[in-house]
Design an enzyme around this catalytic site. Structure first.
Site, PDB file in Angstrom:
ATOM      1  N   ASP A   4     -38.755 -17.741  -4.286  1.00  0.00           N
ATOM      2  CA  ASP A   4     -38.851 -19.258  -5.246  1.00  0.00           C
ATOM      3  C   ASP A   4     -38.259 -20.373  -4.615  1.00  0.00           C
ATOM      4  O   ASP A   4     -38.735 -20.926  -3.697  1.00  0.00           O
ATOM      5  CB  ASP A   4     -38.113 -18.749  -6.633  1.00  0.00           C
TER       6      ASP A   4
ATOM      7  N   LYS B 298     -43.743 -19.167  -4.187  1.00  0.00           N
ATOM      8  CA  LYS B 298     -44.239 -20.219  -5.267  1.00  0.00           C
ATOM      9  C   LYS B 298     -43.857 -21.519  -4.342  1.00  0.00           C
ATOM     10  O   LYS B 298     -42.581 -21.970  -4.121  1.00  0.00           O
ATOM     11  CB  LYS B 298     -43.120 -20.492  -6.245  1.00  0.00           C
TER      12      LYS B 298
ATOM     13  N   VAL C 275     -43.535 -15.874 -14.020  1.00  0.00           N
ATOM     14  CA  VAL C 275     -44.613 -14.740 -14.327  1.00  0.00           C
ATOM     15  C   VAL C 275     -43.750 -13.464 -14.411  1.00  0.00           C
ATOM     16  O   VAL C 275     -42.521 -13.528 -14.026  1.00  0.00           O
ATOM     17  CB  VAL C 275     -45.187 -14.740 -12.729  1.00  0.00           C
TER      18      VAL C 275
ATOM     19  N   ARG D 247     -41.388  -6.040 -17.607  1.00  0.00           N
ATOM     20  CA  ARG D 247     -41.535  -5.523 -16.006  1.00  0.00           C
ATOM     21  C   ARG D 247     -42.644  -4.367 -16.000  1.00  0.00           C
ATOM     22  O   ARG D 247     -43.294  -4.355 -14.617  1.00  0.00           O
ATOM     23  CB  ARG D 247     -40.217  -4.672 -15.821  1.00  0.00           C
TER      24      ARG D 247
HETATM   25  P1  5GP Z   1     -34.961 -17.535  -5.070  1.00  0.00           P
HETATM   26  O1  5GP Z   1     -33.727 -17.141  -4.778  1.00  0.00           O
HETATM   27  O2  5GP Z   1     -35.871 -17.591  -4.195  1.00  0.00           O
HETATM   28  O3  5GP Z   1     -34.815 -18.978  -5.834  1.00  0.00           O
HETATM   29  O4  5GP Z   1     -35.400 -16.650  -6.353  1.00  0.00           O
HETATM   30  C1  5GP Z   1     -35.837 -15.232  -6.165  1.00  0.00           C
HETATM   31  C2  5GP Z   1     -35.712 -14.611  -7.261  1.00  0.00           C
HETATM   32  O5  5GP Z   1     -35.612 -15.288  -8.662  1.00  0.00           O
HETATM   33  C3  5GP Z   1     -36.621 -13.674  -7.471  1.00  0.00           C
HETATM   34  O6  5GP Z   1     -36.283 -12.290  -6.795  1.00  0.00           O
HETATM   35  C4  5GP Z   1     -36.743 -13.232  -8.767  1.00  0.00           C
HETATM   36  O7  5GP Z   1     -35.779 -12.560  -9.445  1.00  0.00           O
HETATM   37  C5  5GP Z   1     -36.322 -14.679  -9.495  1.00  0.00           C
HETATM   38  N1  5GP Z   1     -37.744 -15.271  -9.947  1.00  0.00           N
HETATM   39  C6  5GP Z   1     -38.101 -16.540  -9.399  1.00  0.00           C
HETATM   40  N2  5GP Z   1     -39.270 -16.726 -10.016  1.00  0.00           N
HETATM   41  C7  5GP Z   1     -39.640 -15.862 -10.981  1.00  0.00           C
HETATM   42  C8  5GP Z   1     -40.609 -15.658 -11.779  1.00  0.00           C
HETATM   43  O8  5GP Z   1     -41.541 -16.644 -11.822  1.00  0.00           O
HETATM   44  N3  5GP Z   1     -40.554 -14.689 -12.383  1.00  0.00           N
HETATM   45  C9  5GP Z   1     -39.505 -13.761 -12.396  1.00  0.00           C
HETATM   46  N4  5GP Z   1     -39.497 -12.717 -13.216  1.00  0.00           N
HETATM   47  N5  5GP Z   1     -38.609 -14.047 -11.463  1.00  0.00           N
HETATM   48  C10 5GP Z   1     -38.530 -14.816 -10.732  1.00  0.00           C
END
Ligand code: 5GP
Ligand code: MG
Length: 186
Positions: free
Chosen positions: A109, A137, A159, A171
């Protein structure tokens, strides 16, 4: 008979067959890249909890010997917002020094989580360090991190399913679905 979509689900983004097909392709690519590796040396590290289904499917399709371990992190509260702060909840059991590590993550993300993992593991001097990520994303990336194996790029929607949750729900849906915005914005 197909189950009806849960009420909170807006639409199915990736159905079961598409996910399985892509995971199979990723496993074939990884198997080719790690061909000839010795079993003690190749360690998959799944990031709990979101990656547990992806890891189970991916690992079972690998044709190269490997071991499996897990790490648990937390970066979000039960809401769809990034804080940037990543917390280590549970470390791996295995010693990663000198091993070929493949981090298995559900979704990229902002990138803060993977950046944290890279720093954590690089300091432990693995033989190599790569990442297999099911979803990304691109619209949300805030920091640059390299991905070696990516399943799908998706739009900026929350999602669930195939390991991914909202407040620990959804989940075990077999597909990946977008949640109705009112559920996570509410
Ligand atoms: P980042 O550190 O890259 O912002 O986020 C990564 C984590 O955010 C992922 O491992 C996940 O746990 C959570 N995350 C980000 N987007 C989503 C999403 O659309 N759905 C879900 N269930 N988790 C997300
Ligand atoms: Mg995660």
């Amino acid at each position: 008979m197909t189950n009806p979509l849960p009420d909170s689900v807006d639409y199915v983004l990736l159905d079961e067959a598409s996910i399985q097909r892509r995971v199979m392709e990723m496993a074939a690519e990884i198997s080719a890249d790690y061909e000839g590796i010795h079993n003690e040396d190749f360690l998959l590290v799944g990031v709990l909890k979101g990656s547990f289904i992806f890891l189970a499917d991916l690992a079972r399709r690998l044709t190269v010997p490997h071991r499996v371990d897990f790490i648990a992190l937390s970066s979000y509260a039960d809401k769809a917002e990034a804080t940037g702060a990543v917390r280590l909840i549970m470390d791996t059991r295995a010693d990663v020094a000198g091993r070929h590590l493949l981090i298995v993550e559900d979704i990229l993300d902002t990138g803060y989580t993977l950046r944290y993992l890279y720093r954590l593991f690089e300091a432990r001097e693995p033989a190599s360090l790569r990442t297999a990520v099911l979803l990304s994303k691109p619209d949300r990336h805030k920091v640059d991190v390299s991905l070696h194996y990516l399943g799908f790029s998706i739009p900026d929607v929350w999602v669930v399913g195939y390991g991914l949750d909202f407040a620990d729900r959804f989940r075990t849906l077999p597909y990946i679905a977008a949640l109705k915005p009112r559920v996570y914005e509410g």
